[in-house]
Scaffold this active site. Structure first.
Site, PDB file in Angstrom:
ATOM      1  N   HIS A   1       0.833  -1.205   0.000  1.00  0.00           N
ATOM      2  CA  HIS A   1       0.000   0.000   0.000  1.00  0.00           C
ATOM      3  C   HIS A   1       0.870   1.258   0.000  1.00  0.00           C
ATOM      4  CE1 HIS A   1      -3.071  -2.679   2.240  1.00  0.00           C
ATOM      5  NE2 HIS A   1      -3.602  -2.423   1.063  1.00  0.00           N
TER       6      HIS A   1
ATOM      7  N   LYS B   1     -15.581  -7.601   5.748  1.00  0.00           N
ATOM      8  CA  LYS B   1     -14.264  -8.237   5.783  1.00  0.00           C
ATOM      9  C   LYS B   1     -13.823  -8.551   7.213  1.00  0.00           C
ATOM     10  CE  LYS B   1     -11.482  -7.016   1.686  1.00  0.00           C
ATOM     11  NZ  LYS B   1     -10.219  -6.368   1.260  1.00  0.00           N
TER      12      LYS B   1
ATOM     13  N   ARG C   1      -2.248  -6.164  -8.109  1.00  0.00           N
ATOM     14  CA  ARG C   1      -1.279  -7.256  -7.956  1.00  0.00           C
ATOM     15  C   ARG C   1      -1.497  -8.219  -9.109  1.00  0.00           C
ATOM     16  NH1 ARG C   1      -2.984  -7.767  -1.795  1.00  0.00           N
ATOM     17  NH2 ARG C   1      -4.894  -7.304  -2.914  1.00  0.00           N
TER      18      ARG C   1
ATOM     19  N   SER D   1      -2.521  -7.852   2.902  1.00  0.00           N
ATOM     20  CA  SER D   1      -2.828  -7.701   4.334  1.00  0.00           C
ATOM     21  C   SER D   1      -3.266  -9.033   4.944  1.00  0.00           C
ATOM     22  CB  SER D   1      -3.952  -6.679   4.525  1.00  0.00           C
ATOM     23  OG  SER D   1      -3.580  -5.423   4.044  1.00  0.00           O
TER      24      SER D   1
HETATM   25  P1  ADP Z   1      -6.239  -6.159   0.580  1.00  0.00           P
HETATM   26  O1  ADP Z   1      -6.698  -6.385  -0.835  1.00  0.00           O
HETATM   27  O2  ADP Z   1      -4.831  -6.675   0.820  1.00  0.00           O
HETATM   28  O3  ADP Z   1      -7.218  -6.498   1.658  1.00  0.00           O
HETATM   29  P2  ADP Z   1      -7.014  -3.415   0.511  1.00  0.00           P
HETATM   30  O4  ADP Z   1      -8.446  -3.711   0.311  1.00  0.00           O
HETATM   31  O5  ADP Z   1      -6.668  -2.508   1.632  1.00  0.00           O
HETATM   32  O6  ADP Z   1      -6.046  -4.630   0.694  1.00  0.00           O
HETATM   33  O7  ADP Z   1      -6.419  -2.873  -0.865  1.00  0.00           O
HETATM   34  C1  ADP Z   1      -6.558  -1.560  -1.298  1.00  0.00           C
HETATM   35  C2  ADP Z   1      -5.966  -1.436  -2.674  1.00  0.00           C
HETATM   36  O8  ADP Z   1      -4.556  -1.665  -2.594  1.00  0.00           O
HETATM   37  C3  ADP Z   1      -6.470  -2.434  -3.707  1.00  0.00           C
HETATM   38  O9  ADP Z   1      -6.508  -1.759  -4.945  1.00  0.00           O
HETATM   39  C4  ADP Z   1      -5.436  -3.515  -3.701  1.00  0.00           C
HETATM   40  O10 ADP Z   1      -5.380  -4.183  -4.929  1.00  0.00           O
HETATM   41  C5  ADP Z   1      -4.196  -2.669  -3.492  1.00  0.00           C
HETATM   42  N1  ADP Z   1      -3.075  -3.425  -2.954  1.00  0.00           N
HETATM   43  C6  ADP Z   1      -3.010  -4.115  -1.802  1.00  0.00           C
HETATM   44  N2  ADP Z   1      -1.796  -4.700  -1.658  1.00  0.00           N
HETATM   45  C7  ADP Z   1      -1.077  -4.356  -2.772  1.00  0.00           C
HETATM   46  C8  ADP Z   1       0.240  -4.678  -3.259  1.00  0.00           C
HETATM   47  N3  ADP Z   1       1.071  -5.465  -2.572  1.00  0.00           N
HETATM   48  N4  ADP Z   1       0.620  -4.163  -4.445  1.00  0.00           N
HETATM   49  C9  ADP Z   1      -0.219  -3.386  -5.169  1.00  0.00           C
HETATM   50  N5  ADP Z   1      -1.466  -3.068  -4.774  1.00  0.00           N
HETATM   51  C10 ADP Z   1      -1.893  -3.548  -3.603  1.00  0.00           C
END
Ligand code: ADP
Length: 165
Positions: free
Chosen positions: A18, A42, A96, A134
């Site tokens: 992030h 979630k 990702r 996460s």
């Molecule tokens: P998660 O999908 O890990 O629960 P979030 O919902 O907080 O995390 O994700 C928010 C945004 O950040 C989404 O667009 C998700 O694809 C992106 N994101 C999370 N981890 C990464 C990463 N390692 N690389 C690129 N984007 C990421």
């Protein structure tokens, strides 16, 4: 025109993936709003207030000439309504490998119909952070594994504290 971008997410907790995206997004817009989603479905480990505080603390470390101003806000309700209320013209998402594609593809296509004036932009993290999620960080931490490469020392301490209880 002042460019405002909204980066929404659960950030439970914020990872180096992030944070990498925050840094990239800050180069593209004048103001970056990071919307921390309530996301009760979630079942987040950290409360909304804890997640907002963690994201704020990480963002405080990121600044420099020519980079966007950052606002970290709790986000309730529909994403597109929140984006409109913030005055955002751009939604930023991290992407990702293949696992994010299907979901993001569908979300973007539907959001486009809710407001065609708001553009969704996808960013990729540095290869070192691309696989970080996460969910997996929490799993590793709960099993006593070392998460130092995936999160900052402050987030690591917060996670260890949660799993000690
Ligand atoms: P998660 O999908 O890990 O629960 P979030 O919902 O907080 O995390 O994700 C928010 C945004 O950040 C989404 O667009 C998700 O694809 C992106 N994101 C999370 N981890 C990464 C990463 N390692 N690389 C690129 N984007 C990421």
């Amino acid at each position: 025109m002042r460019r405002i971008g909204l980066y929404p997410g659960t950030f439970d907790p914020p990872t180096n993936g992030h944070i990498d995206i925050f840094g990239r997004a800050m180069k593209l817009v004048d103001e970056l709003v990071i919307g921390v989603a309530v996301n009760e479905s979630k079942k987040p480990l950290f409360s909304l207030d804890e997640r907002v505080a963690m994201v704020k603390a990480e963002c405080a470390k990121l600044n420099g000439p020519g980079l966007a101003e950052i606002r970290v806000l709790p986000m309730h309700g529909l994403l597109m309504k929140f984006a409109e209320a913030c005055g955002a013209q751009i939604i930023l998402r991290g992407l990702r490998a293949v696992q994010d594609f299907e979901y993001e593809f569908q979300m973007t296509a539907m959001n486009e119909q809710l407001n065609p004036d708001i553009e969704t932009v996808f960013l990729m993290a540095d290869v070192r952070h691309q696989a970080v999620a996460s969910r997996l960080v929490k799993e590793i931490a709960s099993l006593g594994g070392n998460i130092s490469s995936f999160v900052t020392p402050e987030v690591k301490t917060a996670l260890l504290e949660k799993y000690r209880k």
